[in-house]
Design a protein around this motif. Sequence first.
Motif: not given
Length: 206
Positions: A106, A134, A140, A142, A159, A161, A164, A179
């Motif tokens: 992350t 990923n 993602k 986030r 949190n 997402d 993308t 998304t």
Amino acid sequence: MSIRKTTAIAVTAIVASLLTPGSAQAAVPTGTTEVTWNVRTSWVNYVTNPAWYLGFGQGTVTTTASNGGTSSPAPGSATTTWGGTYDESAYSYDFGVASDTGSPRTTTLQGGLDFDLSAHSIDISLTNLRIVDNPSGDEKLRVNGSYDPLSGGPVTLTNVDAFTIAETASGGVYAVTLTAAGAAIFNGGSNGSYAAGDQFGSVGFS
């Protein structure tokens, strides 16, 4: 172990690696100290540029980056590179990297972005931006923060997402798309034209 068996094992390993879905090509390169998000031009113009839509664009886009994030061109000014397609991204916001650890990996950015346009009840705050690796598909982007829906009280984001990031670069940057959760943020809940999969800019690493 026989040569035949050793060869078979090696071939099996190679085939398995080739069949593994996604290779996380868009993972942030090791040693990255800054991430640049080129936000969708039509959205920034809608919020900040009065010439864009019926004079409503008198809002602001504010970087809340602790590293003194910059924007070029300045929000509110007419873009000179916009050529007429709605998914261009001519406004760049730079964020330092606060940390880059964990599993999944992350990459946490310093700060976030606020979009405000009171004439259209737009009050979106994206904080604690994180790119989450990923290995089986697109990364993602986030976020935490909040937004004001067209009806009801502010919605808190924790949190989520919201975007993308494509695995394959084009012109040195990776496409950012909404998304379903991200589309809801920029639609003010449910009233708007954004949908999952809509392009919302690109990111680059340095």
